[in-house]
Write a protein that holds these residues in place. Structure first.
Motif, PDB file in Angstrom:
ATOM      1  N   ALA A  37       0.824  -1.206  -0.093  1.00 17.95           N
ATOM      2  CA  ALA A  37      -0.003   0.062  -0.146  1.00 17.95           C
ATOM      3  C   ALA A  37       0.862   1.254  -0.013  1.00 17.95           C
ATOM      4  CB  ALA A  37      -0.917  -0.084   1.264  1.00 17.95           C
ATOM      5  N   ALA A  38       0.368   2.261  -0.546  1.00 16.19           N
ATOM      6  CA  ALA A  38       1.030   3.632  -0.508  1.00 16.19           C
ATOM      7  C   ALA A  38       0.104   4.550  -0.500  1.00 16.19           C
ATOM      8  CB  ALA A  38       2.184   3.585  -1.828  1.00 16.19           C
ATOM      9  N   GLU A  39       0.619   5.759  -0.146  1.00 11.74           N
ATOM     10  CA  GLU A  39      -0.284   6.992  -0.332  1.00 11.74           C
ATOM     11  C   GLU A  39       0.528   8.163  -0.295  1.00 11.74           C
ATOM     12  OE1 GLU A  39      -2.511   6.467   3.492  1.00 11.74           O
ATOM     13  OE2 GLU A  39      -2.582   8.299   3.357  1.00 11.74           O
ATOM     14  N   ASN A  40       0.145   9.421  -0.968  1.00  9.01           N
ATOM     15  CA  ASN A  40       0.818  10.550  -0.848  1.00  9.01           C
ATOM     16  C   ASN A  40      -0.300  11.726  -1.162  1.00  9.01           C
ATOM     17  OD1 ASN A  40       0.626  11.134  -3.824  1.00  9.01           O
ATOM     18  ND2 ASN A  40       2.004   9.430  -4.033  1.00  9.01           N
ATOM     19  N   ALA A  41       0.139  12.949  -0.610  1.00  3.76           N
ATOM     20  CA  ALA A  41      -0.750  14.038  -0.888  1.00  3.76           C
ATOM     21  C   ALA A  41       0.080  15.440  -1.231  1.00  3.76           C
ATOM     22  CB  ALA A  41      -1.469  13.993   0.405  1.00  3.76           C
TER      23      ALA A  41
ATOM     24  N   SER B 288       4.287  18.995  -0.174  1.00  2.00           N
ATOM     25  CA  SER B 288       4.021  17.528  -0.489  1.00  2.00           C
ATOM     26  C   SER B 288       4.527  16.421   0.430  1.00  2.00           C
ATOM     27  CB  SER B 288       4.869  17.181  -1.955  1.00  2.00           C
ATOM     28  OG  SER B 288       5.233  15.668  -2.185  1.00  2.00           O
ATOM     29  N   SER B 289       3.806  15.338   0.677  1.00  2.29           N
ATOM     30  CA  SER B 289       3.945  14.495   1.573  1.00  2.29           C
ATOM     31  C   SER B 289       5.308  13.512   1.239  1.00  2.29           C
ATOM     32  CB  SER B 289       2.931  13.433   1.580  1.00  2.29           C
ATOM     33  OG  SER B 289       2.952  12.601   0.605  1.00  2.29           O
TER      34      SER B 289
ATOM     35  N   ARG C 131       9.217  20.579   3.229  1.00  2.00           N
ATOM     36  CA  ARG C 131       7.903  20.007   2.745  1.00  2.00           C
ATOM     37  C   ARG C 131       7.151  21.178   1.653  1.00  2.00           C
ATOM     38  NH1 ARG C 131       5.135  16.300   6.810  1.00  2.00           N
ATOM     39  NH2 ARG C 131       6.657  14.522   5.736  1.00  2.00           N
TER      40      ARG C 131
ATOM     41  N   SER D 153       7.902   8.442   1.030  1.00  2.00           N
ATOM     42  CA  SER D 153       8.455   8.222   2.294  1.00  2.00           C
ATOM     43  C   SER D 153       9.937   7.649   1.973  1.00  2.00           C
ATOM     44  CB  SER D 153       7.963   7.577   3.200  1.00  2.00           C
ATOM     45  OG  SER D 153       6.567   7.492   3.014  1.00  2.00           O
TER      46      SER D 153
ATOM     47  N   VAL E 274      12.570   8.938   5.011  1.00  6.82           N
ATOM     48  CA  VAL E 274      12.980   8.254   6.199  1.00  6.82           C
ATOM     49  C   VAL E 274      13.740   7.124   6.081  1.00  6.82           C
ATOM     50  CG1 VAL E 274      11.019   9.105   7.616  1.00  6.82           C
ATOM     51  CG2 VAL E 274      10.729   7.129   6.170  1.00  6.82           C
ATOM     52  N   SER E 275      14.614   6.702   7.284  1.00  9.15           N
ATOM     53  CA  SER E 275      15.264   5.548   7.012  1.00  9.15           C
ATOM     54  C   SER E 275      14.562   4.324   7.387  1.00  9.15           C
ATOM     55  CB  SER E 275      16.459   5.806   8.253  1.00  9.15           C
ATOM     56  OG  SER E 275      17.321   4.866   8.385  1.00  9.15           O
ATOM     57  N   ASN E 276      14.408   3.410   6.522  1.00  9.86           N
ATOM     58  CA  ASN E 276      13.621   2.028   6.710  1.00  9.86           C
ATOM     59  C   ASN E 276      14.128   1.069   7.154  1.00  9.86           C
ATOM     60  OD1 ASN E 276      11.071   3.789   6.195  1.00  9.86           O
ATOM     61  ND2 ASN E 276      11.776   3.727   3.980  1.00  9.86           N
ATOM     62  N   MET E 277      13.648   0.059   7.751  1.00  7.86           N
ATOM     63  CA  MET E 277      14.455  -1.203   8.113  1.00  7.86           C
ATOM     64  C   MET E 277      13.960  -2.188   6.927  1.00  7.86           C
ATOM     65  SD  MET E 277      15.765  -0.676  10.818  1.00  7.86           S
ATOM     66  CE  MET E 277      16.260  -2.220  11.519  1.00  7.86           C
TER      67      MET E 277
ATOM     68  N   SER F  89      18.575   8.075   6.357  1.00  9.51           N
ATOM     69  CA  SER F  89      17.223   8.844   6.193  1.00  9.51           C
ATOM     70  C   SER F  89      18.082  10.359   5.707  1.00  9.51           C
ATOM     71  CB  SER F  89      16.940   9.045   7.612  1.00  9.51           C
ATOM     72  OG  SER F  89      17.893   9.743   8.547  1.00  9.51           O
TER      73      SER F  89
END
Lengths: 493, 1071
Positions: free
Chosen positions: B613-617, B644-645, B652, B697, B700-703, B726
């Motif tokens: 899933a993904a979303e942005n705005a 922008s997200s 931003r 996204s 951000v630093s993701n695992m 990140s």
């Protein structure tokens, strides 16, 4: 309607956290996550999301492949890094070299992240394992690349590129501190469902190896022999419990994690298999070159590298049982006795799972065999070497003889000499990536002359270069130098 | 939306050909005349302009009747009209058409007024429209006329070759595949460089669901001053699509249909079946000679076998084909099947490609009253691909409704559902059918034909490419794939007039996309079917994607003139959200081959099983002011703020300003006497735009998951590592763009010329740039690096002849220079793609090729031999090279060739691109010819390493040059460019695979005929024949098309789906 529209425009709508992933800042919050983090650190030694595991890249391609055990039969083909490493032509642009360098620092980064984001006193076992793994990575970086940047916390790029190549003594101090922490905070061994994880014996054994390396070239820190002896003396009884008197039973699936001290763990079928057996000889593009040993769709990756014929002959003459447990001298090219032909080749098959009914093993990078980093023989021979240097050859004798007897050889007639130990190390660890580092440790002149005579014998027709002092280190990856201007390349690269 | 009036070029023919459709006067045109008994008379006269100058070449037609004339050099004419009540229509380029009732006169003096078409013609700009004459930015436009009368499958095709600065490229000929558009060069490396698409005011990710027949016009905002109103998404230009609305007047129903057949544009020149055997024999003969120097070089096969037998190990007998195989290369043994009935020749290109039909049917009804206007349409498009089993069908509906509720309120509703069906396996790329059709030798075991390799046939075995291969025909046809794309584009808008010149508009747009794809590959078509049980190797996969994007937007518009001061103002706010969910399931190993439907419990291996899933705005505020004084001095300024997200918290929000100004010199008093020069406009603009096309996204630093094995039973444990660095500072790419434009019209706009120079500097490039490996990462998403594009665009339009035979031309030329001016840490190179052959390096264009520079072939004279006979090179060589190998340029001059000698060898960017349109009409006939091409630029044929590389074993198929032009010996040295097939160093990447990508193509020829109709219910009917991709001249050797850059960041070719030559027959009718 306008006002309704305007009201609906809430500025918060653009604050969206990722749905799919855990973010690093929100991780390490509980025991499960800490365990998952340490598992990820171990996994850096596995396939690491690539096609080759650490043992293949490092102990096989960049170590055994550069020593005087394996030679290259043909001139050129697709795997140029392997050829260039073998022919002492390796360039700083090599993908294999930057892969090794980057992977070790990835491991360090993950260990630093766990140590930084958990508190002193909590998850002590995981913190101890993380410090062991970080020490291991720095040790291999030092051995292969010389001085590098010492980083012990999460770091941003702009800070990282400012760091110099640290003095080796400083890095060794960090390694020793990490290993001592691991040694006092772990059980001796872990078994059952936790087999394969670091114990304190492994931490001490690696510490001893670190001291032995500090004692040799290029640091030549003579005081380290005594430290090594002390460390080994403290674990030798525990190491004995893992000794298997039959060499041919060391490298079989059912004895994994029983006769070793620390091994990289593999299983086939789920992207966590070993890639090493895929590199044991030249390959056709598809199909199996050893139908008697491997499942029908298996295929290979590496070059036509073979074991030094003189080594094979020496071992045959000695009656050394380690020969046939490590090497095959040929194979049938078909399972059909009517049409098959015998292909004569000396190849290292120590890690090949010879089972042509095993349908899980379909690819060259998918074997279940673990790769040993430290096993009792390492401890015995390092300990013996330290004892001999420290003038205690009488005590050293039992450990050398233990391995000679297992190999079907007579006990030594006299107290062991350094020469005896060097010979045993060569035969004991064929295919395990120890030889090159031993040669370096024993001195620049000896290493270069040994490697040179080997290269002259085997590679005069394949346009290789003769090894020189520069070849005792790998080049710093060009991609690393491109990001910074404060490091010098290793000499002559 | 205002009805776009016709530009000068098309205006001329417009009044002739399309007046009935667009002018709203159609009903009069064909009004039957009741007083048919009056007699014909001859009318003569002179046509002058307002200054009294005579006008030559003015076209004169009789309203409602056949026949016509034109004025002579002195502006005089003579025409015979059917009766004294006839009406004459005078038309002339740059002048307003004039209808003059004869009224019984025989002599007429006519004065034509200069038209102000440039003022009335309208272009679509962001959130509004503007008269073309007052545009101060750079906007290119095409209208429905360019689209309607030519069969096109996708909207983007209509743009190819038509506009300067808009490069359209068909990378894959697969039906329904996306077409690449670049506006004024690529200004992004990692981010997508595709322009923003906006359909009727609603941004859209992709135009594949849009029916070309529904389009009224396409406007491309090229410079930042025009695009800055789209802020963080405007960097790569904006394509504004406007669909048709109903027009006042008699309701119009139009129907169009065409049917077409396609073939591949050309075949690739690989060895044919017999040449392949000759090639093999030549190589095997050489093997015999090289490996057995003591033997007779011309020994027969029997002698060779006998010799081998004499050296064979005890018990080995070389009596069978199988037993000869292992000694084939050593003793130069031919396949015993050659020259026998055991093999059949086959041409894999002929088997894979076919003559494919397609058809298209469109019905459109539109009309308008004072209160309501409507345009509704339905379209069915069915296309089969030139590769067997590939096809694309599109079913689309559209309803555009506008209603005036009362004096103050207007509302509009747009609904456009579409269904796209794509079938056929993926045939592009490595090891897929297209590349296989070039790399398999042209022989099959007798009886298998194109089904070779699939149960019950085996492929031509180890004497060729291997027994376990499968024919490209089988790969393409029996690997099932079906992709269903349901799209619903909809919007609702309302406009309220608040005061004079002031209105407020609200828009809600909702775009839905539901995509499902399933694929199935059964065991019986796997090359290893004979060692498998049915189902064992079958795999099935099913993926879904559901995406919703919702736009809410409100704008306030003010448009008023105070004397000579004309104002237009815009204030707006918009909010866009996008949400998507996707699933992916794939299994291997079924009980049998009977069905693609699978149950997890029955399969043996799970390959894919994910839910994502993904979303942005995006939240935006925007404003614009336009002002002009007497339509002479023009100014425009806009400002947009985007949040922008997708970006880090600290970055931003961004501001995107733009300024532009223009001077219409032709409106000045001093210009009124300059007769030869008509339209004259100077304009200049500056603006800032952004590009936000990166994943969600990434700041951000993701695992990331990385699993490991623990325990005696080798159990898998879940592991996590820190997957990326990140970067809380992550922001959009920023483009500063400058544009200077000059528009000139000569001889009352009979010749018009538009020229523009632009400079685009993109900074803060979103780049996955290398970082120090000591961070534990090799790269990081960051805003580093600059790219600049500068270029020159020229459009020339001419009316070459007027009168009965009309010919007009349009030429456009685009020159763009792209250069990376800065990269990440220390400007470190970024290398991607197969073998790292694609490089981003400062000072060079994006996606340059990084290769060894092949300069020829090494000869015996380049070497000495030492006492032992060992070759000692006299020139720099790669370790191990011998005579016949490729000679490389020693870039660093260190006397040897190695990885340090790789260099930036070329890139795909052309020196310039051009398009040339010609339209002819003569009476009821019309003809248009579109030529199009590019000059300069290279294409790396990376995939052709399979069939265009020395491998020293000719089991697979190769380009013809390896037989006819390669080095074989000092006596047979070839053309000096093609190395020996037995070269020693063959795995490096060099310029031998880089070819000139320039071409000249007759893109389209279209011949039409307007049927002279007597029927009253039908107002117009045209039949046409059209041919697309008629012919191409190029130097691209090892692939199907120099446009086929589909691999590795769309910069190299790996067996891309060939383009088609399409011949169509069509009919359009208006009722």
């Amino acid at each position: 309607m306008m006002s309704a529209l305007l009201l609906s425009c809430n500025k918060d709508i653009i604050d969206i956290d990722p749905i799919e992933n855990n973010t690093a800042n929100a991780f390490y919050q509980n025991e499960i996550e800490a365990r998952q983090a340490i598992t990820g650190i171990y996994a850096r030694l596995g396939r690491n999301g690539t096609n080759t595991d650490f043992a293949t890249d490092y102990y096989w391609l960049a170590s055994e492949n550069r020593s005087d055990l394996l030679y290259l039969v043909e001139g050129t083909s697709a795997q140029n890094d392997q050829l260039e490493l073998r022919k002492y032509l390796i360039s700083p642009n090599s993908g294999t070299v930057s892969g090794i360098f980057g992977r070790l620092y990835s491991l360090i980064k993950d260990a630093n992240s766990l140590l930084f984001r958990t508190k002193e006193g909590e998850y002590t076992r995981y913190r101890a394992e993380a410090r062991f793994m970080r020490a291991f990575a720095y040790f291999e970086l030092l051995r292969s690349f010389g001085p590098v940047a010492l980083i012990t916390e999460p770091i941003e790029n702009r800070d990282a590129v400012a760091l110099p190549r640290e003095e080796p003594q400083v890095i060794y101090a960090q390694i020793i501190s990490d290993l001592e922490f691991a040694a006092v905070n772990l059980n001796k061994f872990y078994t059952g469902a936790e087999a394969g994880r670091i114990g304190s014996v492994a931490a001490n054994a690696l510490l001893g190896q670190v001291y032995m390396t500090m004692a040799g070239y290029p640091l030549n820190d003579g005081s380290a022999y005594a430290k090594a002896e002390t460390v080994y003396a403290g674990i030798i009884a525990d190491v004995d419990t893992r000794f298997n008197p039959d060499y041919s039973k060391l490298f079989i699936l059912e004895n994994e994690n029983k006769n070793d001290i620390f091994s990289i763990q593999f299983a086939s079928g789920t992207n966590v298999g070993s890639s090493l057996p895929g590199f044991i000889t030249s390959s056709p593009s598809s199909g199996s070159p050893f139908p008697e040993w491997t499942y029908a769709t298996y295929n290979l990756q590496g070059q036509d590298v073979r074991v030094d014929t003189m080594l094979v002959n020496q071992m045959k003459t000695r009656g050394d049982k380690r020969l046939m447990a490590s090497i095959d001298t040929g194979y049938w090219n078909s399972t059909n006795p009517a049409t098959r032909t015998w292909v004569t080749r000396n190849i290292v098959t120590k890690f090949l799972e010879k089972d042509n009914t095993n349908t899980r093993i379909k690819a060259w990078n998918d074997f279940p065999r673990n790769f040993p980093i430290i096993r009792p023989a390492d401890v015995y021979l390092y300990y013996a070497e330290a004892l001999v240097v420290n003038g205690k050859a009488a005590i050293a004798r039992q450990y050398v003889d233990k391995l000679r007897l297992r190999a079907g050889l007579a006990p030594l007639a006299a107290f062991p000499t350094l020469e005896n130990i060097k010979q045993e190390r060569k035969y004991e660890f064929i295919g395990e990536g120890r030889r090159f580092f031993d040669l370096v440790r024993w001195g620049q002149a000896e290493a270069i002359s040994t490697l040179t005579s080997f290269a002259q014998h085997y590679h005069s027709q394949t346009n290789g270069q003769l090894p020189s002092a520069k070849d005792l280190l790998l080049p710093i990856p060009q991609s690393e130098l491109n990001t910074r201007n404060n490091w010098n390349q290793n000499p002559d690269y | 939306m205002t009805i776009p009036a016709m530009c000068p070029l098309y205006g001329y023919s417009h009044n002739e050909r399309y007046g009935a459709e667009h002018s709203g006067r159609g009903s009069e045109w064909f009004k039957p005349h009741s007083d048919v008994l009056t007699r014909a008379i001859v009318v003569t006269g002179t046509v002058r302009d307002e200054n009294g100058e005579t006008l030559p070449g003015v076209s004169i037609k009789i309203k409602g009747a056949a026949g016509g004339a034109s004025t002579d050099v002195s502006g005089r004419f003579s025409i015979s009209v059917p009766d004294a009540n006839s009406t004459l229509i005078f038309t002339y380029v740059g002048y307003t058409a004039l209808e003059v009732p004869v009224g019984g006169r025989t002599s007429l003096n006519v004065v034509l007024k200069e038209s102000s078409t440039a003022l009335t013609e309208v272009v679509v700009i962001g959130y509004g429209t503007q008269s073309k004459g007052n545009v101060t930015g750079s906007i290119a436009k095409i209208t429905s006329e360019n689209i309607e009368e030519r069969p096109i499958a996708r909207v983007e095709q209509a743009l190819q070759g038509q506009m300067a600065g808009v490069a359209v490229r068909t990378t894959s000929g697969a039906p329904g595949s996306d077409i690449s558009i670049r506006v004024r060069g690529a200004s992004s490396i990692s981010g997508d460089a595709t322009p923003l698409y906006v359909v009727d005011g609603v941004p859209l990710d992709n135009l594949s669901g849009i029916n070309p027949a529904d389009i009224e016009s396409i406007d491309v905002l090229k410079d930042a001053a025009s695009a800055a109103i789209y802020g963080s998404r405007g960097s790569n230009g904006v394509v504004l699509v406007t669909t048709k609305r109903g027009k006042k007047g008699t309701p119009v129903i139009s129907a169009t249909a065409y049917t077409a057949v396609s073939n591949i544009e050309r075949k690739v020149d690989v060895l044919d079946s017999d040449q392949w055997i000759a090639f093999n024999q030549k190589w095997l003969d050489r093997q015999w000679q090289v490996n057995n120097p003591t033997q007779d070089p011309n020994a027969s096969q029997e002698q060779r076998i006998a010799y081998a037998q004499s050296l064979a190990p005890a018990g080995t007998v070389y009596g069978t084909r199988q037993s000869l195989l292992p000694i084939r290369a050593t003793y130069g043994i031919y396949d015993p099947y050659w020259g026998t009935d055991a093999l059949e020749p086959i041409d894999w290109q002929d088997e894979l490609f076919r003559t494919a039909p397609s058809r298209d049917i469109q019905v459109n009804a539109s009309g308008a009253t004072d209160a309501v206007s409507y345009a509704i349409s339905a379209g069915v498009f069915q296309q089969e691909g030139v590769v067997h089993a590939s096809s694309f069908d599109r079913y689309s509906l559209r309803a555009n409704l506008d209603a005036r509720i009362n004096k103050f309120i207007r509302v509009g509703l747009m609904l456009a559902p579409s269904l796209g069906l794509r079938e056929g396996a993926n045939v592009d790329g490595k090891d897929n059918a297209v590349s296989r059709s070039l790399s398999f030798p042209g022989w099959t075991l007798a009886g298998s034909g194109r089904m070779a390799g699939a149960d019950p046939y085996k492929f031509y075995g180890e004497w060729g490419s291997g027994a376990n291969n499968v024919s490209p025909y089988v790969q393409a046809v029996y690997n099932e794939r079906l992709n269903r794309d349901v799209r619903m584009n909809s919007s609702f808008n309302a406009t309220i007039d608040i005061a004079k010149g002031l209105n407020v508009n609200a828009l809600v747009g909702w775009n839905y996309r539901g995509n499902r794809e399933r694929s199935y590959s059964p065991t019986w078509i796997q090359g290893t079917w004979d060692t498998s049980v049915p189902g064992e190797r079958s795999s099935s996969r099913y993926t879904t994607l559901q995406g919703h994007s919702l736009l809410t937007q409100a704008t306030l518009n003010y448009d008023r003139s105070f004397g000579d001061h004309n104002f237009n103002g815009l204030l707006g706010i918009s909010q866009e959200t996008y949400k998507e969910e996707n699933t992916d399931q794939g299994l291997t190993g079924f009980p049998n081959d009977k069905t693609w439907v699978f149950n997890r419990d029955r399969a043996t291996t799970t390959n894919f099983n994910t839910i994502g899933a993904a979303e942005n705005a995006l939240l935006s505020y925007f404003s614009r002011v336009q002002y002009n004084y007497k339509n002479k001095y023009l100014f425009s300024a806009s400002l947009r703020s985007d949040g922008s997200s997708k970006f880090g918290e600290r970055n931003r929000w961004g501001l995107f300003p733009a300024l532009s100004a223009g001077w219409r010199i032709d409106q000045e008093d001093f210009m009124s006497r300059t007769d030869w020069l008509s339209t004259t406009k100077l304009s200049a603009s500056w603006g800032q735009t952004g590009n936000d096309r990166i994943g969600n996204s990434t700041f951000v630093s993701n695992m990331a998951a990385l699993n490991y094995v623990f325990g005696d039973n080798q159990a898998i444990s879940n592991g996590y590592v820190v997957g990326n660095i990140s970067n809380s500072l992550l922001r959009w790419e920023k483009t500063d763009s400058y544009n200077v434009g000059l528009d000139l019209g000569f001889l009352r706009d009979r010749f018009t010329l538009s020229a523009a120079y632009y400079y685009k500097k993109t900074s803060d490039l979103l780049l996955s740039a290398p970082v120090s490996l000591t961070t534990g990462f090799s790269s990081m998403m960051d805003n580093i690096g600059n790219v600049e594009n500068k270029g020159f665009e020229l459009e020339l339009r001419t009316f070459n002849t007027v009168g009965t035979f009309k010919w007009n031309s349009g030429l456009n030329v685009t020159i763009n220079r792209n250069k990376i001016t800065k990269l990440g840490s220390g400007d470190a190179d970024i290398r991607i793609g197969q073998g790292g052959t694609i490089i981003q390096r400062v000072g060079h264009p994006i996606n340059s090729y990084y290769l060894l520079d092949a300069v020829g072939v090494l000869r015996e004279a380049d070497f000495d031999r030492d006492a032992g006979g060992t070759l000692v090179p006299k020139v720099p060589v790669w370790s191990g090279q011998r005579p016949g190998d490729t000679k490389y340029r020693d870039i660093n001059g260190d006397g040897r060739i190695n990885a340090s000698d790789y260099t930036v060898a070329g890139n795909y960017q052309p020196d310039f691109e051009w398009g040339f349109t010609n339209n002819f009409t003569y009476k009821n006939f019309d003809l248009s010819i579109l030529l199009q091409g590019r000059v300069g630029g290279d294409l790396l044929s990376i995939g052709s390493r399979g069939w265009n590389r020395p491998t020293n074993d000719p089991k697979w198929l190769y380009m013809e040059q390896w037989l006819t032009k390669a080095y074989w010996s000092e006596e047979e040295p070839g053309n000096g460019k093609v190395p020996a097939f037995f070269s020693a160093v063959t795995s490096e990447y060099d310029t031998n695979w880089m070819y000139d990508a320039g071409y000249l193509r007759i893109k389209n020829i279209n011949i039409g005929y307007n049927l002279p109709l007597k029927a009253k219910f039908i107002s117009r009917a045209r039949v046409y024949v059209s041919c697309d991709n008629v012919y191409m001249w190029d130097n691209y050797y090892p692939g199907f098309s120099p446009e086929g850059a589909s691999q590795d960041n769309a910069s190299s070719d790996w067996g891309a789906y060939p383009q088609a030559r399409t011949l169509s027959l069509g009919l359009t009718a208006t009722f």
